[in-house]
Design an enzyme around this catalytic site. Structure first.
Site, PDB file in Angstrom:
ATOM      1  N   LYS A  43       0.810  -1.200   0.000  1.00  0.00           N
ATOM      2  CA  LYS A  43       0.000   0.000   0.000  1.00  0.00           C
ATOM      3  C   LYS A  43       0.854   1.266   0.000  1.00  0.00           C
ATOM      4  CE  LYS A  43      -3.497  -2.182   2.922  1.00  0.00           C
ATOM      5  NZ  LYS A  43      -4.023  -2.213   4.308  1.00  0.00           N
ATOM      6  N   GLY A  44       2.112   1.119   0.479  1.00  0.00           N
ATOM      7  CA  GLY A  44       2.918   2.294   0.813  1.00  0.00           C
ATOM      8  C   GLY A  44       3.152   3.322  -0.273  1.00  0.00           C
ATOM      9  N   GLU A  99       7.841   2.189  -6.112  1.00  0.00           N
ATOM     10  CA  GLU A  99       7.909   1.702  -4.727  1.00  0.00           C
ATOM     11  C   GLU A  99       8.019   2.886  -3.771  1.00  0.00           C
ATOM     12  OE1 GLU A  99       7.307  -0.192  -2.495  1.00  0.00           O
ATOM     13  OE2 GLU A  99       8.598  -1.926  -2.297  1.00  0.00           O
ATOM     14  N   ASP A 103      14.461  -0.772   1.843  1.00  0.00           N
ATOM     15  CA  ASP A 103      15.110  -0.905   3.152  1.00  0.00           C
ATOM     16  C   ASP A 103      16.154  -2.038   3.027  1.00  0.00           C
ATOM     17  OD1 ASP A 103      15.705  -1.419   5.825  1.00  0.00           O
ATOM     18  OD2 ASP A 103      13.667  -1.352   6.533  1.00  0.00           O
ATOM     19  N   LYS A 131      17.184   3.420   2.147  1.00  0.00           N
ATOM     20  CA  LYS A 131      18.028   3.410   3.350  1.00  0.00           C
ATOM     21  C   LYS A 131      19.289   2.630   2.977  1.00  0.00           C
ATOM     22  CE  LYS A 131      14.149   3.019   6.611  1.00  0.00           C
ATOM     23  NZ  LYS A 131      13.513   2.111   7.582  1.00  0.00           N
ATOM     24  N   PHE A 152      12.976   4.494  11.210  1.00  0.00           N
ATOM     25  CA  PHE A 152      11.655   4.116  10.713  1.00  0.00           C
ATOM     26  C   PHE A 152      10.883   5.394  10.395  1.00  0.00           C
ATOM     27  CE2 PHE A 152       7.423   2.405  10.500  1.00  0.00           C
ATOM     28  CZ  PHE A 152       7.651   1.235   9.805  1.00  0.00           C
ATOM     29  N   VAL A 153      10.380   5.470   9.164  1.00  0.00           N
ATOM     30  CA  VAL A 153       9.689   6.688   8.736  1.00  0.00           C
ATOM     31  C   VAL A 153       8.234   6.392   8.359  1.00  0.00           C
ATOM     32  CG1 VAL A 153      11.761   7.926   7.976  1.00  0.00           C
ATOM     33  CG2 VAL A 153      10.590   6.412   6.372  1.00  0.00           C
ATOM     34  N   ASP A 159       3.376   3.702   6.492  1.00  0.00           N
ATOM     35  CA  ASP A 159       2.652   3.517   7.751  1.00  0.00           C
ATOM     36  C   ASP A 159       3.500   2.921   8.859  1.00  0.00           C
ATOM     37  OD1 ASP A 159       2.857   0.829   6.645  1.00  0.00           O
ATOM     38  OD2 ASP A 159       1.349   0.264   8.130  1.00  0.00           O
ATOM     39  N   ARG A 165      -0.423   7.024   7.357  1.00  0.00           N
ATOM     40  CA  ARG A 165      -0.276   7.128   5.898  1.00  0.00           C
ATOM     41  C   ARG A 165      -0.748   8.494   5.409  1.00  0.00           C
ATOM     42  NH1 ARG A 165       0.925   1.946   3.949  1.00  0.00           N
ATOM     43  NH2 ARG A 165      -0.105   0.229   4.992  1.00  0.00           N
TER      44      ARG A 165
END
Ligand code: IMP
Length: 177
Positions: A43-44, A99, A103, A131, A152-153, A159, A165
């Site tokens: 979903k990101g 995307e 990570d 990252k 972590f963002v 999310d 989100r």
């Protein structure tokens, strides 16, 4: 509870929009006069994707691909699962994969292999965030918005446990890594 987590802005709305326009210009040059199947990885990447395709001056067909690797934690499980497949074949099409973040690189690696196996005419990859210190597998990304540290963002589609989100900028969540 999400309201108890402290968020610190890392990338502003303005910086995001400047970067999206810049990537959009490069893609418009690349796909000038061509048709491209632009794949949103759910979903990101939905917010980045929605902004980016509006900056691409070419014939864009939208497709959605669902993958899941985190299962409610802030660290990759290392296992990538396909949750939603594309609607149509991509054989012999120009394909753009969009995307949110790379990570460990496992998801991007999986996506590239899965899509390449379907024999597109070309495959271009882009990710809003990378990252670099977290990469575990080699994966080539053609267009990267921002390189960020190992934090972590959330926000702009990304999310934490389903939350944040809707935040319009990228924020770091304090105390998660
Ligand atoms: P990778 O397989 O470890 O590269 O992870 C890729 C996926 O994990 C991304 O598509 C995101 O959905 C999620 N992810 C990785 N890092 C973050 C983060 O900092 N915030 C939110 N989601 C993340």
């Amino acid at each position: 509870m999400p309201s108890q987590l402290k968020l610190t802005e890392l990338i502003s709305e303005e910086a995001l929009s400047v970067k999206v326009r810049e990537i959009g210009r490069a893609l418009s040059d690349k796909y000038k006069g061509k048709e491209v199947v632009a794949i949103c990885v759910l979903k990101g990447s939905f917010m980045f994707y929605a902004d980016l395709i509006r900056e691409i001056n070419a014939d864009v067909v939208s497709e959605f691909f669902g993958v899941s690797s985190y299962q409610n934690s802030s660290r990759s499980s290392g296992e990538v699962r396909l949750t939603l497949d594309l609607h149509s074949p991509i054989e012999d099409k120009h394909v753009l994969l969009v995307e949110d973040i790379v990570d460990t690189g496992l998801t991007m690696n999986y996506l590239q292999k899965t899509l390449a196996a379907r024999k597109p005419k070309s495959l271009t990859t882009c990710a809003l965030l990378l990252k670099p210190s977290c990469l575990k597998v080699e994966c080539h990304v053609d267009h990267i918005g921002f390189e960020i540290p190992d934090e972590f963002v959330v926000g702009y589609g990304l999310d934490y446990q389903g939350y944040f989100r809707n935040i319009p900028y990228i924020a770091q969540v304090e105390g998660l890594i």
